[in-house]
Write an enzyme that holds these catalytic residues in place. Structure first.
Site, PDB file in Angstrom:
ATOM      1  N   HIS A  46      15.107-112.715  29.419  1.00 37.03           N
ATOM      2  CA  HIS A  46      15.721-111.492  28.887  1.00 37.03           C
ATOM      3  C   HIS A  46      15.910-111.648  27.387  1.00 37.03           C
ATOM      4  CE1 HIS A  46      17.596-110.823  33.135  1.00 37.03           C
ATOM      5  NE2 HIS A  46      16.294-110.706  33.124  1.00 37.03           N
TER       6      HIS A  46
ATOM      7  N   ARG B  70      18.431-124.495  55.062  1.00 40.14           N
ATOM      8  CA  ARG B  70      19.776-125.077  55.127  1.00 40.14           C
ATOM      9  C   ARG B  70      19.829-126.600  55.110  1.00 40.14           C
ATOM     10  NH1 ARG B  70      20.849-122.151  60.373  1.00 40.14           N
ATOM     11  NH2 ARG B  70      18.655-122.697  60.345  1.00 40.14           N
TER      12      ARG B  70
ATOM     13  N   ASP C 279      10.615-107.201  33.008  1.00 45.50           N
ATOM     14  CA  ASP C 279      10.443-107.114  31.551  1.00 45.50           C
ATOM     15  C   ASP C 279      10.559-105.690  31.026  1.00 45.50           C
ATOM     16  OD1 ASP C 279       9.927-109.864  31.743  1.00 45.50           O
ATOM     17  OD2 ASP C 279       7.812-109.469  32.141  1.00 45.50           O
TER      18      ASP C 279
HETATM   19  P1  GDP Z   1      13.710-108.061  30.363  1.00 49.23           P
HETATM   20  O1  GDP Z   1      13.191-109.216  31.127  1.00 49.23           O
HETATM   21  O2  GDP Z   1      13.737-106.812  31.165  1.00 49.23           O
HETATM   22  O3  GDP Z   1      15.029-108.323  29.693  1.00 49.23           O
HETATM   23  O4  GDP Z   1      12.659-107.786  29.201  1.00 49.23           O
HETATM   24  P2  GDP Z   1      11.958-108.901  28.257  1.00 49.23           P
HETATM   25  O5  GDP Z   1      12.941-109.385  27.281  1.00 49.23           O
HETATM   26  O6  GDP Z   1      11.226-109.914  29.079  1.00 49.23           O
HETATM   27  O7  GDP Z   1      10.832-108.030  27.596  1.00 49.23           O
HETATM   28  C1  GDP Z   1      11.118-106.904  26.831  1.00 49.23           C
HETATM   29  C2  GDP Z   1      10.525-107.093  25.429  1.00 49.23           C
HETATM   30  O8  GDP Z   1      10.520-105.875  24.752  1.00 49.23           O
HETATM   31  C3  GDP Z   1      11.340-108.043  24.567  1.00 49.23           C
HETATM   32  O9  GDP Z   1      10.464-108.713  23.710  1.00 49.23           O
HETATM   33  C4  GDP Z   1      12.237-107.101  23.794  1.00 49.23           C
HETATM   34  O10 GDP Z   1      12.658-107.642  22.533  1.00 49.23           O
HETATM   35  C5  GDP Z   1      11.331-105.935  23.578  1.00 49.23           C
HETATM   36  N1  GDP Z   1      11.950-104.625  23.491  1.00 49.23           N
HETATM   37  C6  GDP Z   1      13.017-104.132  24.183  1.00 49.23           C
HETATM   38  N2  GDP Z   1      13.183-102.822  23.894  1.00 49.23           N
HETATM   39  C7  GDP Z   1      12.209-102.500  23.031  1.00 49.23           C
HETATM   40  C8  GDP Z   1      11.817-101.282  22.387  1.00 49.23           C
HETATM   41  O11 GDP Z   1      12.404-100.213  22.582  1.00 49.23           O
HETATM   42  N3  GDP Z   1      10.737-101.336  21.563  1.00 49.23           N
HETATM   43  C9  GDP Z   1      10.044-102.487  21.343  1.00 49.23           C
HETATM   44  N4  GDP Z   1       8.996-102.430  20.512  1.00 49.23           N
HETATM   45  N5  GDP Z   1      10.379-103.629  21.923  1.00 49.23           N
HETATM   46  C10 GDP Z   1      11.438-103.633  22.778  1.00 49.23           C
HETATM   47  P1  IMO Z   2      12.585-110.641  34.118  1.00 51.17           P
HETATM   48  O1  IMO Z   2      13.991-110.825  34.604  1.00 51.17           O
HETATM   49  C1  IMO Z   2       8.301-110.407  35.115  1.00 51.17           C
HETATM   50  C2  IMO Z   2       7.007-112.531  38.719  1.00 51.17           C
HETATM   51  C3  IMO Z   2       6.084-113.685  38.387  1.00 51.17           C
HETATM   52  C4  IMO Z   2       5.233-113.686  39.643  1.00 51.17           C
HETATM   53  C5  IMO Z   2       6.237-113.366  40.731  1.00 51.17           C
HETATM   54  C6  IMO Z   2       6.788-114.581  41.462  1.00 51.17           C
HETATM   55  O2  IMO Z   2      12.311-111.274  32.813  1.00 51.17           O
HETATM   56  O3  IMO Z   2      12.151-109.224  34.221  1.00 51.17           O
HETATM   57  P2  IMO Z   2       8.441-116.537  40.755  1.00 51.17           P
HETATM   58  O4  IMO Z   2       8.306-117.579  39.693  1.00 51.17           O
HETATM   59  O5  IMO Z   2       9.630-115.686  40.645  1.00 51.17           O
HETATM   60  O6  IMO Z   2       8.259-117.107  42.133  1.00 51.17           O
HETATM   61  O7  IMO Z   2       7.169-115.582  40.521  1.00 51.17           O
HETATM   62  O8  IMO Z   2       7.291-112.684  40.102  1.00 51.17           O
HETATM   63  N1  IMO Z   2       8.290-112.545  37.983  1.00 51.17           N
HETATM   64  C7  IMO Z   2       8.526-111.821  36.901  1.00 51.17           C
HETATM   65  N2  IMO Z   2       7.726-111.001  36.190  1.00 51.17           N
HETATM   66  N3  IMO Z   2       9.595-110.566  34.741  1.00 51.17           N
HETATM   67  C8  IMO Z   2      10.412-111.373  35.446  1.00 51.17           C
HETATM   68  O9  IMO Z   2      11.722-111.506  35.189  1.00 51.17           O
HETATM   69  C9  IMO Z   2       9.886-112.060  36.567  1.00 51.17           C
HETATM   70  N4  IMO Z   2      10.399-112.924  37.467  1.00 51.17           N
HETATM   71  C10 IMO Z   2       9.427-113.206  38.327  1.00 51.17           C
HETATM   72  O10 IMO Z   2       5.328-113.424  37.241  1.00 51.17           O
HETATM   73  O11 IMO Z   2       4.280-112.657  39.597  1.00 51.17           O
HETATM   74 MG    MG Z   3      11.655-110.624  31.013  1.00 52.97          MG
END
Ligand code: GDP
Ligand code: IMO
Ligand code: MG
Length: 431
Positions: A46, A149, A18
């Site tokens: 994402h 597998r 995230d």
């Molecule tokens: P990812 O899994 O790495 O793609 O990230 P996520 O989408 O799960 O979480 C990132 C969150 O931060 C999302 O809600 C984005 O809209 C938000 N976000 C990304 N960049 C920024 C930023 O520079 N500032 C703020 N306030 N929010 C951001």
């Molecule tokens: P993005 O791509 C944050 C974490 C889960 C848990 C561990 C194992 O959005 O950054 P799983 O369901 O994969 O077996 O869970 O990994 N986890 C993530 N945490 N962002 C993610 O993806 C995650 N994908 C898995 O919360 O702790």
């Molecule tokens: Mg994420």
């Protein structure tokens, strides 16, 4: 022979997920021909904000949000067809078409089956004190089957209906016994599972492709490809904080096997960190702030899981962890996101080292028992105030924010080339 493809980039989160990878991939996708997902499954979330519209992708590469881009789901992904088609249908309802013209799926990708999801949930619920805190999307059991597998199914299996029927009948019957014995779960009806997956297969057929062949073709044509890392380096099954990790090689090291491409195709790794740290699920988190600071960050950053809506654990930036990930993935540059979230604090802290049993630990150890005990050593920097989301040049940031970025750049040991100052697509400055 495939020549070096210096125009391609792989985007990798350097923390626990995230980090804002979706936003960075979307940014790079503007100038790319294709976006490739190569690990994990519908456990990812994402987010891309375009104006007031917010899009969250789980299985689909974020390149689907831009017209004219090819998107590839590589062999390293575990694909839940129900989740995939739900995502495609939700985007269609918002006017975004995902068709065989902009999405290709590897025939080698493994399938997430209903018993994987059941097992994931039941194991989490019943494991006293040993739950991982998974997303319960069936990821671990699906990858376990891949390695096992004999009981696994791949996308290719959907295309041979009679064999699919026989295989599902055998596997579901076997799995029912295990689910019953271990978790007292009611049996699945194999005919229903077969019919559901047969229908998925009929719908998926036109999307299925030899994606390695396709990507090698792109390399020969000099097309530009962005590889969309999911999860993050510290969740990598080999190099992360095992066992509190996900089940794939989601650091940069997994891109070659997961996308099914040779090293010449991915030379450039773009790291992504948020300006602080978060973690969802269990596992050690040395800089966690389970206090007012953590709450401040969670509310300002809207730190609630994109996939599960769970509140994310929040803490200070951990430069020891980020440096480990940056080195492991060989990043050439790092993007810092969510810098705006830290505005309004009197001071900000950065973890520069760990103390372990009285001695200095200069490097990260992906060892649960050590990490659970380490004490972060903090450096305190001045905070800044005001809304920085309108800044588009590094020099427009408050001097304290500039100082913060420069200091974490020094500590990570790689140049910071992008700073994101808001969720919206354009809220970004390039250095
Ligand atoms: P990812 O899994 O790495 O793609 O990230 P996520 O989408 O799960 O979480 C990132 C969150 O931060 C999302 O809600 C984005 O809209 C938000 N976000 C990304 N960049 C920024 C930023 O520079 N500032 C703020 N306030 N929010 C951001
Ligand atoms: P993005 O791509 C944050 C974490 C889960 C848990 C561990 C194992 O959005 O950054 P799983 O369901 O994969 O077996 O869970 O990994 N986890 C993530 N945490 N962002 C993610 O993806 C995650 N994908 C898995 O919360 O702790
Ligand atoms: Mg994420």
């Amino acid at each position: 022979m495939i020549p070096l493809q210096e125009q391609n980039t792989c985007v990798i989160g350097l923390q626990w997920g995230d980090e804002g990878k979706g936003k960075i991939v979307d940014f790079l996708a503007e100038r790319a021909d294709a976006v490739v997902r190569y690990c994990g499954g519908a456990n990812a979330g994402h987010t891309v904000r375009i104006g007031s519209e917010k899009y969250s992708t789980h299985l689909l590469p974020v390149g689907v949000l831009r017209a004219g881009k090819m998107n590839v789901i590589g062999n390293g992904v575990v694909l839940d067809p129900a989740a995939l088609f739900r995502e495609i249908d939700e985007l269609a309802a918002r006017g975004i078409a995902v068709t065989p013209g902009n999405l290709r799926i590897s025939y080698k990708a493994h399938l997430v089956m209903p018993y994987h999801v059941l097992e994931d949930g039941a194991r989490e619920q019943s494991s006293e004190g040993t739950a991982i805190g998974t997303t319960r999307r069936g990821i671990g059991p699906a990858y376990a089957d891949k390695m096992m597998r004999a009981t696994a199914l791949r996308v290719a299996d959907l295309l041979h209906e009679e064999k699919l029927r026989q295989r599902i009948a055998r596997v579901v019957t076997e799995r029912n016994k295990v689910l019953r014995a271990l978790y007292d779960l009611a049996p699945l009806d194999w005919k229903q599972v077969f019919e559901q997956y047969r229908d998925f297969g009929r719908r998926m057929g036109p999307f299925v492709e030899d994606t390695t062949f396709l990507l090698l073709q792109y390399a020969r044509e000099g097309k530009r490809v962005v590889f969309e890392g999911a999860h993050a380096a510290l969740l990598d099954v080999d190099h992360g904080t095992y066992p509190y990790v996900t089940s794939s090689n989601c650091s940069g090291l997994g891109v070659y096997t997961g996308a099914g491409v040779p090293p010449q195709m991915v030379q450039n790794f773009q790291g992504v960190v948020k300006a602080y740290s978060t973690r969802v699920g269990g596992g050690p988190f040395p800089t966690e702030q389970d206090n007012n600071t953590g709450n401040y960050i969670r509310e300002r950053g809207n730190e609630y899981g994109t996939t599960t809506r769970r509140p994310r654990r929040c803490g200070w930036f951990d430069a020891v962890a980020a440096r480990y990930s940056a080195d492991l993935c060989g990043v050439s540059a790092v993007a810092v996101t969510l810098l705006d979230v830290l505005s309004g604090l009197d001071h900000v802290q950065v973890c520069t080292a760990y103390k372990y049993r009285g001695s200095h630990l200069p490097y990260f150890r992906a060892d649960m028992d050590i990490l659970a005990e380490v004490e972060p050593v903090y450096e305190t920097l001045p905070g800044w105030r005001g809304n920085i989301s309108g800044c588009r040049k590094f020099g427009e940031l408050p001097p304290e924010a500039q100082q913060y970025i420069k200091r974490i750049e020094q500590l990570i040991g790689a140049p910071i080339n992008m700073v994101s100052v808001g969720p919206e697509r354009s809220a970004m400055l390039i250095r």
